[in-house]
Motif scaffolding. Structure first.
Motif, PDB file in Angstrom:
ATOM      1  N   ASP A  19      42.123  42.396  36.718  1.00 44.22           N
ATOM      2  CA  ASP A  19      41.722  41.201  37.471  1.00 44.22           C
ATOM      3  C   ASP A  19      41.442  41.526  38.933  1.00 44.22           C
ATOM      4  O   ASP A  19      40.490  41.017  39.528  1.00 44.22           O
ATOM      5  CB  ASP A  19      42.807  40.124  37.391  1.00 44.22           C
ATOM      6  N   ARG A  20      42.273  42.364  39.541  1.00 45.93           N
ATOM      7  CA  ARG A  20      42.072  42.743  40.942  1.00 45.93           C
ATOM      8  C   ARG A  20      40.769  43.523  41.120  1.00 45.93           C
ATOM      9  O   ARG A  20      40.038  43.305  42.083  1.00 45.93           O
ATOM     10  CB  ARG A  20      43.263  43.551  41.448  1.00 45.93           C
ATOM     11  N   GLU A  58      37.878  41.108  40.826  1.00 39.79           N
ATOM     12  CA  GLU A  58      37.747  40.308  42.046  1.00 39.79           C
ATOM     13  C   GLU A  58      37.101  41.134  43.170  1.00 39.79           C
ATOM     14  O   GLU A  58      36.263  40.620  43.918  1.00 39.79           O
ATOM     15  CB  GLU A  58      39.112  39.776  42.488  1.00 39.79           C
ATOM     16  N   ARG A  64      33.473  41.333  42.493  1.00 46.83           N
ATOM     17  CA  ARG A  64      32.836  40.034  42.636  1.00 46.83           C
ATOM     18  C   ARG A  64      32.675  39.638  44.103  1.00 46.83           C
ATOM     19  O   ARG A  64      31.673  39.045  44.489  1.00 46.83           O
ATOM     20  CB  ARG A  64      33.668  38.972  41.901  1.00 46.83           C
ATOM     21  N   SER A  65      33.648  39.987  44.946  1.00 48.55           N
ATOM     22  CA  SER A  65      33.669  39.405  46.280  1.00 48.55           C
ATOM     23  C   SER A  65      33.427  40.360  47.447  1.00 48.55           C
ATOM     24  O   SER A  65      33.276  39.907  48.569  1.00 48.55           O
ATOM     25  CB  SER A  65      35.023  38.716  46.498  1.00 48.55           C
ATOM     26  N   SER A  89      40.967  46.676  48.297  1.00 50.42           N
ATOM     27  CA  SER A  89      40.778  45.385  48.951  1.00 50.42           C
ATOM     28  C   SER A  89      40.379  45.642  50.388  1.00 50.42           C
ATOM     29  O   SER A  89      40.990  46.467  51.067  1.00 50.42           O
ATOM     30  CB  SER A  89      42.082  44.586  48.936  1.00 50.42           C
TER      31      SER A  89
END
Length: 173
Positions: free
Chosen positions: A66-67, A70, A73-74, A95
């Motif tokens: 999931d991380r 994300e 995606r972002s 991140s």
């Protein structure tokens, strides 16, 4: 069985190491958005074939997936990859949020047949450089205690290591 975790941090203002030269035929670059599936598969294979993660990977796999999703995606720079010809053989997903608790989601992941060539060190350094270029001042990574990454990779580049008592792969909210 309780697992123990370590939190590594790097003051990116002091990061000034030169990039190690990759072995001939290998190239490092930012992953593009269309490579998420390849990166997800590589990360899963890297963890599932590492005996130090035996049993642990199944507990973190969904959250880690999931991380990574994300990030793709972002973020404009979701991951770095090393490729050998057309094949991606190593990846590090991160991140780019300055205040993230864990900037290096999966850490440097290298396919088993390409390990022990300094690729994890190269990925770590370039991940830290990428974060620095995106105005992250302190990078953090959570790692399972006793693993090769904890003992030999994350200890590089003047990291500071502390115990980490929180579950690092709790479900995203």
């Amino acid at each position: 069985m309780r697992e123990f975790w370590k939190l590594f941090s790097w003051n990116l203002a002091t990061l000034n190491e030169e990039s190690p030269v990759l072995p001939h035929g290998l190239q490092l670059r930012i992953a593009n958005k269309g490579e998420e599936t390849i990166v997800q598969s590589l990360v899963a294979r890297s963890f599932s074939t590492d005996s130090q993660w035996n049993g642990s990977f199944s507990r973190i796999a969904d959250s880690l997936r999931d991380r990574i999703h994300e990030a793709f995606r972002s973020q404009s720079s979701p991951a770095l990859v090393i490729h050998h010809g057309p094949r991606i053989i190593a990846a590090a997903c991160f991140s780019t949020e300055e205040d993230a608790d864990n900037h290096l989601y999966c850490g440097p992941c290298v396919l088993p047949e390409y390990r022990s060539r300094g690729l994890a060190t190269s990925l770590l350094l370039e991940s830290l450089r990428t974060l620095k270029s995106l105005d992250v001042h302190v990078a953090r990574a959570v790692c399972k205690d006793g693993t090769t990454a904890c003992k030999f990779v994350y200890t590089k580049f003047h990291s500071v290591c502390d115990a980490y008592d929180t579950e690092p792969f709790a479900t995203l909210s």
